[in-house]
Scaffold this active site. Structure first.
Site, mmCIF file in Angstrom:
data_model
loop_
_atom_site.group_PDB
_atom_site.id
_atom_site.type_symbol
_atom_site.label_atom_id
_atom_site.label_comp_id
_atom_site.label_asym_id
_atom_site.label_seq_id
_atom_site.Cartn_x
_atom_site.Cartn_y
_atom_site.Cartn_z
ATOM 1 N N HIS A 1 0.823 -1.207 0.000
ATOM 2 C CA HIS A 1 0.000 0.000 0.000
ATOM 3 C C HIS A 1 0.865 1.267 0.000
ATOM 4 C CE1 HIS A 1 -2.164 3.139 2.464
ATOM 5 N NE2 HIS A 1 -2.960 3.027 1.427
ATOM 6 N N GLU B 1 1.999 1.867 -3.410
ATOM 7 C CA GLU B 1 0.893 2.414 -4.216
ATOM 8 C C GLU B 1 0.858 3.953 -4.084
ATOM 9 O OE1 GLU B 1 -3.049 3.916 -3.340
ATOM 10 O OE2 GLU B 1 -3.249 1.806 -2.745
ATOM 11 N N HIS B 2 1.033 4.447 -2.866
ATOM 12 C CA HIS B 2 1.084 5.906 -2.674
ATOM 13 C C HIS B 2 2.292 6.500 -3.400
ATOM 14 C CE1 HIS B 2 -1.750 7.091 0.751
ATOM 15 N NE2 HIS B 2 -2.098 5.876 0.393
ATOM 16 N N GLU C 1 -3.597 7.805 7.404
ATOM 17 C CA GLU C 1 -4.662 7.012 6.774
ATOM 18 C C GLU C 1 -5.059 5.849 7.690
ATOM 19 O OE1 GLU C 1 -3.789 5.594 2.822
ATOM 20 O OE2 GLU C 1 -5.729 4.576 2.641
#
Lengths: 446, 438
Positions: free
Chosen positions: A70, A73-74, A150
């Site tokens: 993840h 992905e950022h 997040e």
């Protein structure tokens, strides 16, 4: 943005049209570097959804760096040799489009929605960041703060999020599905550039990717552009078949209580380890899908009728099946008790309802309604081509094929009451389950 | 019958001139109006109904009555009990969802062409002949109470409630339309019936449809569903001016990440400057775009996962507000940045480059919204409620293009008021304490 090098022509494997009748035409082909391409046509509006899916998700991470899939992905929005940090989204927006990405257990996907005549530009940029990511140390640190915020938002600030993590971790004894997609907080805090780049170099390659273009576009046009932008990228020769640690024989029921002062609505959630939909063998998955609908799918479901309407012991019930995964998924039951009903009583009532169902079997009229609704949902789904694109991407990165996706509606329609009961017999094995209570903190008085 | 055509090609260039939205204005023989986009590609219809008024119509002491009533519309009607209604709906695979806000009751429907007749019968029954039986009332009441209990320890809900109470004073907007645990517990069947008559009436209905249905069929549908409703509902509340005081209000709550809302009075939807304000906010804080707030608070400093600002033109009051969430030890810094950006926008407006970028984004993104029958029907009914005409779809991008740097500078100076900028923070923010009223 500088121009990217022109692609040279590359031979393609033969085009195979696998069009389902009366549905959006779906075409699939493969580039010579192993990248699979799926085109879903819908010419009602001049819009396309462009998606690149990687067969790599959090369950493919190495131990100790949870959340890196993840995090990466950022970081894919942080620039390449040709694009400055943030420029990708800026260019998409300047063209009237919107873009985003998401990471799950088995897949990571990047997508843009743009006017059909901007597809060329999207492919140019997306193919660039498949292999040309360029990251600075400062980007890494700032973005790590962002993913921790997040996590704060999605998990730490919501006791239900924390509870779900604990349940999932208890359901899997050995498989990485027990580790949260966003990562454990203490490991996220230590994620660094090397961890991100290791994941990137291993998994981001055309032979591990699926291109899906849906909307106002023809297969020929997609083939021409894919040829130009994706075909020149060399495959990763070191890519190995996906194999994760698997579950041992599960031999003992797990139970847990999660207490948090922020809980005002306690509930009970049971999860059973469940077989996923397998390529060419989705029948059991279909039976479990229908079982979940029968038990907890809606107003007339078995749990709802018994616990909300007849016994008035619950304010909410549901049942669900997560079968769209590469490895074993889960089947869940969920009850929010009515005021004055303890979690123990709610759980006992839930188990009684299921036990009674196992004796009485399926109501044929309910089964018929569920099947008709599933048929109709195929028609409603045609209205949302982005949703169709996701359905294909999700399936193809979970080990299924296009043929499996297209056969699924008919497999669902073929499920019999006997199939459902056989699936229920198989699934309700407490040795392969976890039961969790979400409760307020003990010292809290109202 | 008038027709308005939005040719996407006009907006996106000559290469894509083939798709268009053709809005028909339909009037039924019974006198009901609707907007329709006919498209027979897929055999289903998306139908939207709106009743203006919503939760703000709750009578004194009866907070939550409209919400409970809306929740009961699908719990039995005509000769069907709750289960009978649900079975009938499931048997034809119709999707009918009932929802509401402060200003509106919303009914979103999708049905297959082949089951249209039965779907319309169910929809009519739920609106015209709901049962409101005591058993269902108790069941749905418990669901509402359960969710209100949950809200009481949800930082985001605590935040909205505190902010609304602060800015809306005595107006119905100041409290949650779901009601309070106390008010919902005492609502009676009579209260629910009154709320039904007040909210579901002919004088406030808006209708749109998209998909596999003709104008004639839509006209007949409206006559069937709406003719037996009361002609008149209850009057709407008065408009109010929002007054805020600059400062920070902290609501202590034990949670790792503080959540904050900020803002003050805003601009009416029919203000001639609304386009300029809309473009300005896109540059300032609209999500999914390279906004100033996102750049300063997230991209440069990593203080949050998301930060957004919105123009909120409600029917009776207007706001410009934003939301952010940051760890307790970092929310103070986020607030400082927001204050600075607010003041900077008010003083200097935006740059030519920002304006151009926002225009290309907004004009390019607009046609992309018309994706499928479901979204189209929702857009059409929203336009009607905003008092727009069908040709808005063709003029809208020209209106965006017409916004100048000077317009934004003028509007920013009027709209963004640093000396009225109020923050509410829920959490345990470090280095922040109440400053309002001190």
């Amino acid at each position: 943005m500088r121009h990217l090098p022109l692609a040279f022509a590359l031979a393609l494997t033969p085009l195979t049209a696998v069009t389902a009748r009366a549905e959006a035409p779906v075409t699939s082909f493969e580039l010579e570097n192993g990248m699979q391409v799926v085109v879903i046509e819908d010419h009602r509006a001049p819009v396309v959804e462009h998606m690149v899916w990687y067969r790599a998700g959090s369950a493919d991470e190495q131990p100790g760096v949870s959340g890196v899939a993840h995090f990466l992905e950022h970081l894919l929005f942080k620039g390449t040799q040709k694009l400055d940090p943030g420029e990708f989204s800026k260019v998409v927006a300047a063209n009237g489009g919107s873009d985003n990405a998401f990471t799950s257990f088995d897949q990571t996907a990047y997508h843009q929605r743009v006017a059909a005549d901007r597809l060329d530009l999207m492919m140019e940029m997306e193919s660039d960041r498949m292999v040309n990511l360029q990251l600075g140390e400062a980007d890494i640190l700032t973005e790590r703060d962002v993913i921790i915020e997040e996590r704060n938002m999605r998990v730490e600030n919501d006791p239900r999020g924390l509870f779900r993590e604990q349940l999932q971790a208890a359901l899997y004894l050995n498989h990485p599905y027990g580790t949260p997609i966003i990562g454990w907080r203490h490991e996220m805090e230590a994620l660094d550039l090397d961890a991100a780049l290791d994941f990137y170099r291993q998994y981001y390659a055309p032979n591990n990717a699926i291109l899906i273009v849906a909307g106002d576009v023809t297969p020929d046009e997609v083939r021409r552009l894919a040829d130009k932008y994706y075909a020149p990228i060399p495959p990763n020769p070191d890519l190995k078949p996906r194999a994760r640690p698997s579950e041992p024989r599960q031999m003992a029921e797990r139970r847990l209580i999660f207490r948090d002062a922020r809980v005002s609505t306690p509930y009970v959630n049971r999860m059973y380890l469940a077989p996923e939909r397998d390529p060419g063998a989705q029948e059991q998955g279909a039976a479990l899908t229908i079982l979940a609908e029968i038990l907890g799918g809606g107003q007339t479901s078995v749990l709802n009728q018994a616990l909300q309407f007849d016994q008035k012991k619950a304010v909410y019930t549901s049942a669900y099946y997560n079968g769209s995964s590469l490895d074993d998924g889960s089947f869940g039951l969920f009850v929010v008790p009515a005021p004055g009903v303890t979690l123990e009583d709610a759980e006992a009532a839930m188990d009684e309802v299921v036990a009674k169902f196992m004796v009485e079997g399926v109501d044929p009229a309910q089964l018929e309604r569920i099947k008709f609704q599933m048929k109709a949902s195929q028609i409603y789904a045609q209205d949302n081509v982005s949703g169709l694109a996701r359905r294909y991407g999700d399936a193809l990165t979970s080990g299924l094929t296009i043929e499996d996706v297209q056969a699924w509606p008919e497999i669902l329609q073929a499920v019999t009451a006997e199939d459902v009961m056989a699936a229920a017999e198989m699934i309700f094995d407490r040795d392969k389950s976890v039961t969790g209570y979400l409760m307020p903190a003990e010292e809290v008085t109202q | 019958m008038k027709r308005f055509v939005l040719a996407f090609g006009l907006i996106l260039g000559a290469t894509v001139a083939h798709a268009e939205i053709d809005i028909q204005e339909v009037e039924s023989s019974g006198g009901f109006d609707a907007w329709l986009v006919e498209d027979h590609t897929i055999p289903f219809v998306a139908l939207e109904l709106r009743f203006r008024g919503g939760g703000s119509l709750d009578l004194e002491g009866k907070r939550g009555a409209t919400n409970l009533m809306v929740g009961l519309l699908e719990e039995g009607a005509a000769d069907m009990d709750s289960r009978g209604f649900a079975e009938a709906k499931e048997a034809i695979a119709a999707e009918i969802s009932y929802g509401m806000t402060d200003d509106v009751v919303r009914i979103s429907t999708q049905f297959l062409t082949e089951t249209q007749d039965d779907a319309v019968s169910l929809l009519r029954a739920s609106l015209v002949e709901p049962t409101f039986d005591e058993e269902s009332i108790e069941r749905v009441r418990q669901q509402v109470l359960s969710s209100l209990q949950s809200d009481a320890t949800d930082p985001d809900k605590i935040l909205s409630r505190t902010f609304d109470a602060m800015v809306f004073g005595e107006h119905p907007y100041a409290t949650d339309y779901n009601g309070t645990i106390e008010s919902v517990a005492t609502l009676t069947r009579d209260d629910i019936v009154t709320a039904w008559h007040n909210a579901i009436a002919q004088d406030r209905v808006y209708v749109s449809a998209a998909g596999d249905i003709t104008a004639e069929e839509l006209g007949a549908l409206m006559d069937r569903v709406l003719t037996d409703l009361p002609e008149q509902g209850a009057p709407e509340p008065e408009d109010i001016d929002v007054v805020t005081e600059a400062g920070v209000t902290v609501v202590p709550f034990e949670t790792p990440q503080a959540v904050a809302m900020f803002g003050h009075g805003g601009m009416e939807r029919d203000d001639p400057d609304f386009f300029a304000a809309y473009v300005m906010n896109t540059i300032f804080g609209e999500g999914g775009f390279e906004s100033r707030l996102m750049n300063e608070v997230r991209e440069k400093r990593g203080l949050t996962y998301g930060i957004y600002s919105y123009l909120v033109p409600k029917d009776h009051a207007e706001l410009v507000v934003g939301r952010v969430a940051s760890s307790n030890d970092r929310i103070g810094e986020a607030i400082d940045v927001i204050r600075d950006e607010w003041a900077k926008l008010a003083e200097t407006g935006v740059t030519e480059a920002e304006l151009e970028q926002a225009k290309t984004y907004l004009t390019g993104a607009y046609p992309l919204r018309f994706e499928g029958n479901g979204p189209i029907a929702k857009i059409l009914v929203g336009m009607q409620m905003d008092g727009l005409s069908p040709d808005y779809v063709t003029d809208r991008n020209a209106n965006i293009e017409a916004v100048t740097l000077d317009d934004i500078k003028r509007v920013a100076a009027e709209l963004m008021k640093p000396d009225e900028l109020a923050f509410v923070v829920v959490g345990q923010p470090e280095g922040l304490s109440d400053t309002v009223g001190q």
